[in-house]
Design a protein around this motif. Structure first.
Motif, short mmCIF file in Angstrom:
data_model
loop_
_atom_site.label_atom_id
_atom_site.label_comp_id
_atom_site.label_asym_id
_atom_site.label_seq_id
_atom_site.Cartn_x
_atom_site.Cartn_y
_atom_site.Cartn_z
N ASP A 40 0.80 -1.22 0.00
CA ASP A 40 0.00 0.00 0.00
C ASP A 40 0.83 1.28 0.00
O ASP A 40 0.29 2.37 0.11
CB ASP A 40 -0.95 0.02 1.20
CG ASP A 40 -2.00 -1.07 1.11
OD1 ASP A 40 -2.31 -1.51 -0.02
OD2 ASP A 40 -2.50 -1.49 2.17
N ILE A 41 2.15 1.15 -0.08
CA ILE A 41 3.00 2.33 -0.12
C ILE A 41 3.71 2.40 -1.47
O ILE A 41 3.87 1.39 -2.15
CB ILE A 41 4.03 2.34 1.04
CG1 ILE A 41 4.92 1.09 1.00
CG2 ILE A 41 3.33 2.49 2.37
CD1 ILE A 41 6.01 1.09 2.08
N ASN A 42 4.13 3.61 -1.83
CA ASN A 42 4.81 3.75 -3.12
C ASN A 42 6.27 3.30 -3.00
O ASN A 42 6.78 3.06 -1.91
CB ASN A 42 4.68 5.18 -3.65
CG ASN A 42 5.37 6.20 -2.79
OD1 ASN A 42 6.47 5.96 -2.29
ND2 ASN A 42 4.74 7.35 -2.60
N ALA A 43 6.93 3.22 -4.13
CA ALA A 43 8.31 2.70 -4.17
C ALA A 43 9.26 3.55 -3.35
O ALA A 43 10.15 3.02 -2.67
CB ALA A 43 8.78 2.61 -5.62
N ALA A 44 9.10 4.86 -3.39
CA ALA A 44 10.00 5.74 -2.64
C ALA A 44 9.85 5.52 -1.14
O ALA A 44 10.84 5.47 -0.40
CB ALA A 44 9.72 7.20 -2.98
N GLN A 45 8.61 5.36 -0.68
CA GLN A 45 8.37 5.11 0.75
C GLN A 45 8.93 3.74 1.15
O GLN A 45 9.54 3.60 2.21
CB GLN A 45 6.87 5.16 1.06
CG GLN A 45 6.27 6.54 0.94
CD GLN A 45 4.75 6.50 0.98
OE1 GLN A 45 4.12 5.60 0.44
NE2 GLN A 45 4.17 7.50 1.63
N PHE A 46 8.71 2.76 0.28
CA PHE A 46 9.22 1.42 0.55
C PHE A 46 10.75 1.45 0.64
O PHE A 46 11.33 0.86 1.57
CB PHE A 46 8.78 0.44 -0.54
CG PHE A 46 9.30 -0.96 -0.33
CD1 PHE A 46 8.63 -1.82 0.52
CD2 PHE A 46 10.46 -1.38 -0.95
CE1 PHE A 46 9.11 -3.11 0.73
CE2 PHE A 46 10.95 -2.67 -0.74
CZ PHE A 46 10.27 -3.53 0.10
N ASN A 47 11.39 2.12 -0.30
CA ASN A 47 12.85 2.19 -0.29
C ASN A 47 13.37 2.91 0.95
O ASN A 47 14.37 2.50 1.54
CB ASN A 47 13.36 2.88 -1.57
CG ASN A 47 13.17 2.02 -2.79
OD1 ASN A 47 13.06 0.80 -2.70
ND2 ASN A 47 13.13 2.65 -3.95
N SER A 48 12.71 3.98 1.34
CA SER A 48 13.12 4.73 2.53
C SER A 48 12.99 3.88 3.79
O SER A 48 13.91 3.85 4.62
CB SER A 48 12.26 5.99 2.65
OG SER A 48 12.59 6.70 3.81
N LEU A 49 11.87 3.20 3.93
CA LEU A 49 11.67 2.33 5.10
C LEU A 49 12.65 1.15 5.09
O LEU A 49 13.19 0.78 6.13
CB LEU A 49 10.24 1.82 5.15
CG LEU A 49 9.18 2.83 5.57
CD1 LEU A 49 7.78 2.25 5.34
CD2 LEU A 49 9.36 3.24 7.02
N SER A 50 12.87 0.58 3.92
CA SER A 50 13.81 -0.54 3.81
C SER A 50 15.22 -0.11 4.19
O SER A 50 15.93 -0.82 4.90
CB SER A 50 13.81 -1.10 2.39
OG SER A 50 12.58 -1.68 2.09
N LYS A 51 15.62 1.08 3.72
CA LYS A 51 16.95 1.60 4.04
C LYS A 51 17.07 1.83 5.54
O LYS A 51 18.07 1.47 6.15
CB LYS A 51 17.21 2.89 3.28
CG LYS A 51 18.56 3.47 3.52
CD LYS A 51 18.78 4.76 2.73
CE LYS A 51 20.14 5.35 3.07
NZ LYS A 51 20.35 6.64 2.46
N ALA A 52 16.05 2.43 6.15
CA ALA A 52 16.07 2.68 7.59
C ALA A 52 16.16 1.37 8.37
O ALA A 52 16.89 1.28 9.36
CB ALA A 52 14.81 3.46 8.00
N TYR A 53 15.45 0.37 7.89
CA TYR A 53 15.46 -0.93 8.56
C TYR A 53 16.84 -1.58 8.47
O TYR A 53 17.40 -2.03 9.49
CB TYR A 53 14.40 -1.85 7.96
CG TYR A 53 14.40 -3.22 8.57
CD1 TYR A 53 13.87 -3.44 9.83
CD2 TYR A 53 14.95 -4.30 7.89
CE1 TYR A 53 13.88 -4.70 10.41
CE2 TYR A 53 14.97 -5.56 8.46
CZ TYR A 53 14.44 -5.76 9.71
OH TYR A 53 14.46 -7.00 10.29
N VAL A 54 17.41 -1.62 7.28
CA VAL A 54 18.72 -2.25 7.07
C VAL A 54 19.80 -1.52 7.88
O VAL A 54 20.64 -2.16 8.53
CB VAL A 54 19.07 -2.30 5.56
CG1 VAL A 54 20.52 -2.69 5.34
CG2 VAL A 54 18.14 -3.25 4.84
N GLU A 55 19.77 -0.20 7.84
CA GLU A 55 20.75 0.58 8.61
C GLU A 55 20.56 0.36 10.11
O GLU A 55 21.54 0.23 10.85
CB GLU A 55 20.64 2.06 8.28
CG GLU A 55 21.13 2.40 6.89
CD GLU A 55 20.87 3.85 6.49
OE1 GLU A 55 20.19 4.58 7.23
OE2 GLU A 55 21.36 4.24 5.41
#
Length: 88
Positions: A40-55
């Motif tokens: 339900d989120i766009n690619a930019a939001q997904f990428n931002s959350l994924s980056k925050a999670y990995v970091e």
């Protein structure tokens, strides 16, 4: 482990656990958002959350591998009455 306030742990031990919990909060938030929102989120939001999670995971792994955390865990166990063999 859930530390109840009636366990009478040293204030420094409680403060250290609170700091560790605070360090993990952004990572937990990112994980929950990714799980709940999913597609339900766009690619930019997904990428931002994924980056925050990995970091966040990298930061937590580094923090958990230090001697400070091992010492904190041992201090906590020693401070809890039930952790002493003579009380078991």
């Amino acid at each position: 482990m859930f530390l109840k306030s009636n366990k009478k742990l040293d204030a420094a031990i409680l403060k250290a656990w609170q700091a560790l919990a605070k360090l993990s909060s952004p990572t937990r938030d990112a994980e929950v958002m990714l799980t709940l929102l999913g597609k339900d989120i766009n690619a930019a939001q997904f990428n931002s959350l994924s980056k925050a999670y990995v970091e966040g995971i990298a930061i937590l792994k580094a923090a958990l591998s230090t001697n400070d955390v091992a010492t904190l865990a041992m201090s906590t166990l020693q401070a809890l009455p039930a952790a002493h063999p003579k009380n078991q």
